[in-house]
Design a protein around this motif. Structure first.
Motif, mmCIF file in Angstrom:
data_model
loop_
_atom_site.group_PDB
_atom_site.id
_atom_site.type_symbol
_atom_site.label_atom_id
_atom_site.label_comp_id
_atom_site.label_asym_id
_atom_site.label_seq_id
_atom_site.Cartn_x
_atom_site.Cartn_y
_atom_site.Cartn_z
ATOM 1 N N SER A 219 0.732 -1.195 0.052
ATOM 2 C CA SER A 219 -0.040 -0.044 -0.036
ATOM 3 C C SER A 219 0.941 1.372 -0.086
ATOM 4 C CB SER A 219 -1.005 -0.066 1.185
ATOM 5 O OG SER A 219 -1.605 -1.128 1.398
ATOM 6 N N ALA A 223 1.199 4.448 -2.706
ATOM 7 C CA ALA A 223 0.798 5.472 -2.546
ATOM 8 C C ALA A 223 2.124 6.382 -2.836
ATOM 9 C CB ALA A 223 0.636 5.719 -0.997
ATOM 10 N N PRO A 289 -4.383 14.998 -5.792
ATOM 11 C CA PRO A 289 -4.417 13.602 -4.942
ATOM 12 C C PRO A 289 -5.328 13.798 -3.587
ATOM 13 C CG PRO A 289 -2.090 14.613 -4.967
ATOM 14 C CD PRO A 289 -2.915 15.513 -5.699
ATOM 15 N N TRP A 290 -5.335 15.274 -3.067
ATOM 16 C CA TRP A 290 -6.098 15.084 -1.748
ATOM 17 C C TRP A 290 -7.704 15.315 -2.117
ATOM 18 C CZ3 TRP A 290 -5.884 15.426 3.207
ATOM 19 C CH2 TRP A 290 -6.616 15.697 3.863
ATOM 20 N N PRO A 293 -8.698 11.424 -5.067
ATOM 21 C CA PRO A 293 -7.836 10.510 -5.179
ATOM 22 C C PRO A 293 -8.125 9.322 -5.999
ATOM 23 C CG PRO A 293 -9.008 10.649 -3.134
ATOM 24 C CD PRO A 293 -8.958 11.743 -3.965
ATOM 25 N N GLY A 294 -9.685 9.297 -6.317
ATOM 26 C CA GLY A 294 -10.096 8.231 -6.996
ATOM 27 C C GLY A 294 -9.370 8.129 -8.537
ATOM 28 N N THR A 297 -6.511 5.824 -7.742
ATOM 29 C CA THR A 297 -6.884 4.604 -6.688
ATOM 30 C C THR A 297 -8.034 4.371 -6.288
ATOM 31 O OG1 THR A 297 -6.006 3.008 -5.358
ATOM 32 C CG2 THR A 297 -5.678 5.149 -4.927
ATOM 33 N N GLN A 298 -8.664 3.160 -5.941
ATOM 34 C CA GLN A 298 -9.940 3.028 -5.260
ATOM 35 C C GLN A 298 -9.796 2.526 -3.714
ATOM 36 O OE1 GLN A 298 -12.769 4.471 -6.216
ATOM 37 N NE2 GLN A 298 -11.946 4.984 -8.332
ATOM 38 N N LYS A 300 -8.845 2.369 -0.249
ATOM 39 C CA LYS A 300 -8.887 3.429 0.877
ATOM 40 C C LYS A 300 -7.486 3.441 1.361
ATOM 41 C CE LYS A 300 -13.170 4.640 0.280
ATOM 42 N NZ LYS A 300 -13.428 5.929 -0.353
ATOM 43 N N THR A 303 -5.212 5.379 -0.469
ATOM 44 C CA THR A 303 -5.617 7.124 -0.183
ATOM 45 C C THR A 303 -4.950 7.530 1.171
ATOM 46 O OG1 THR A 303 -7.348 6.427 -1.688
ATOM 47 C CG2 THR A 303 -7.633 8.401 -0.316
ATOM 48 N N MET A 306 -1.502 8.274 0.825
ATOM 49 C CA MET A 306 -1.129 9.528 0.067
ATOM 50 C C MET A 306 -1.536 10.726 0.867
ATOM 51 S SD MET A 306 -3.093 8.124 -3.550
ATOM 52 C CE MET A 306 -3.137 9.769 -4.152
ATOM 53 N N HIS A 307 -2.746 10.746 1.344
ATOM 54 C CA HIS A 307 -3.022 11.977 2.187
ATOM 55 C C HIS A 307 -1.839 12.289 3.283
ATOM 56 C CE1 HIS A 307 -7.487 11.860 0.480
ATOM 57 N NE2 HIS A 307 -6.476 12.177 -0.317
#
Length: 408
Positions: A219, A223, A289-290, A293-294, A297-298, A300, A303, A306-307
């Motif tokens: 993951s 990201a 990306p904030w 994000p979809g 990627t889907q 979670k 995501t 990434m955040h």
């Protein structure tokens, strides 16, 4: 993404190590034009085209023989299953190496002549070919990673031809090759070696960044790939500031009508533009990306990872365009020893910080804050040098710089 990510990074980073050809060409052409010597410009272009072709053939052979080994070393034994598909991508991309490096020389020669329109057209057409090729070959014909590689490879060859054609239209021959003499090779090496060290320091730092992120789980890798690729795409917007400095500064620093106050004004304008551009690109690059994000990627979990790095992402990206303008000025002023030493220092300290943060359990966020420190250190060291009374923008004693220019 898991297959194309490492393959793309390996290709791009190998490519990046030859940026010294681009920088050397811009510097040498701009400096010769400042002295209004057209024959010297053509001779230098011919020599650099030969070096570009030789390096391109060498890298094509290297990719053919050691592409799989490089991918395995980069991804690690735990991700060995992605190497075959990634190697397919690398092998196809590798076919374009000679064209890529020759195209860089032609592009940089045009930029050294203050012609940005020819390279811009070439890059626009290449981007369109790459984008359409990706859609047709990957989506409609189902060629997958091989289709993406063929689209990129063809676009690079077309771009190289268009850049060479643009140079020909300016009255120079982009198809004329000249084997450099030992003294010419030594002169170019004197200019290229510090630039190569500088580029390698950047490449090695980003390689370490990917390496540490790769050890943090699937993951986190996903990201990090998303954020790093969007970051890399965004930093490209600052490159024209470096090229502008390398194209216009030599005339103001070493030309017949030398003018240091104008050079300082030009740098001030470039830094202001860079700061503005950094905030704009940083805001847009962070917002995508904030808020969306979809698009990437889907998942979670991906995501969420990434955040985590949104803030350091913005801090690192926002300062990059201004850094490009400062480092471009140092390159134009042939302050090569300083820029190579400072970049090596940034890599050494940045790598140590990266290792400590990664091993200290700070995760992906720690990696990105190490990148923030690396980028801001580059900016600070370049700014300090250019503001110094002994720097090329202030010192009336040009002997140490002029000798380098004279030799070139």
């Amino acid at each position: 993404m898991d297959d194309t990510g490492p393959a793309t990074v390996v290709c791009d980073y190998l490519c990046y190590t030859f940026m010294f050809l681009s920088v050397a060409t811009s510097n040498l052409v701009a400096t010769s034009l400042a002295r209004r010597d057209k024959d010297e410009v053509q001779h230098q272009i011919s020599i650099l085209l030969f070096i570009g072709l030789a390096c391109g053939v060498m890298m094509m052979v290297f990719t053919r023989l050691f592409g799989s080994w490089a991918l395995t070393a980069f991804t690690g034994a735990k991700n060995a299953e992605i190497v075959p598909a990634a190697n397919t991508y690398v092998q196809i991309r590798g076919l374009a190496w000679p064209a890529v490096l020759i195209g860089w020389v032609a592009q940089s020669a045009s930029l050294g002549m203050k012609d940005s329109w020819g390279p811009l057209k070439a890059l626009t057409v290449a981007s369109a070919i790459n984008g359409i090729g990706d859609v047709v070959l990957c989506t409609f014909l189902g060629y997958g990673i091989a289709g993406a590689a063929w689209a990129t490879m063809v676009s690079q060859i077309v771009a190289a031809y268009m850049m060479m054609d643009a140079l020909n239209k300016k009255g120079y021959s982009a198809f004329s090759l000249c084997v450099p003499s030992p003294s010419e090779l030594l002169t170019i090496f004197g200019l290229a070696a510090p630039v190569f060290i500088t580029m390698m320091s950047k490449v090695l730092f980003y390689t370490l960044l990917v390496y540490f992120a790769t050890s943090m789980g699937t993951s986190v890798i996903a990201a990090h790939q998303v954020m790093l690729q969007t970051y890399t795409m965004s930093t490209v917007w600052g490159e024209p500031l470096s090229q502008t400095a390398q194209s216009f500064m030599p005339e103001l620093l070493f030309g017949i009508n030398r003018n240091l106050p104008k050079a300082r004004m030009l740098l001030k304008s470039l830094v202001i533009i860079g700061a503005t551009l950094g905030i704009v690109v940083g805001t847009i690059g962070t917002a995508i990306p904030w808020l969306f994000p979809g698009i990437f990627t889907q998942d979670k979990v991906v995501t969420f990872e990434m955040h985590k790095v949104i803030i350091p992402y913005f801090l690192a990206l926002s300062i990059t365009p201004s850094t490009h303008s400062l480092e471009g000025t140092l390159l134009a002023g042939r302050d090569l020893r300083y820029i190579s030493l400072s970049m090596t220092g940034c890599f050494a300290v940045g790598g140590l910080v990266l290792m400590l943060l990664s091993n200290g359990g700070f995760g992906l966020r720690g990696c990105w804050y190490a990148l923030v420190g690396f980028q801001w250190a580059r900016f600070s060291l370049a700014l300090i040098r250019l503001l110094s009374r002994n720097g090329v923008l202030h010192s009336e004693d040009t002997s140490r710089y002029a000798e380098k220019v004279k030799a070139a």
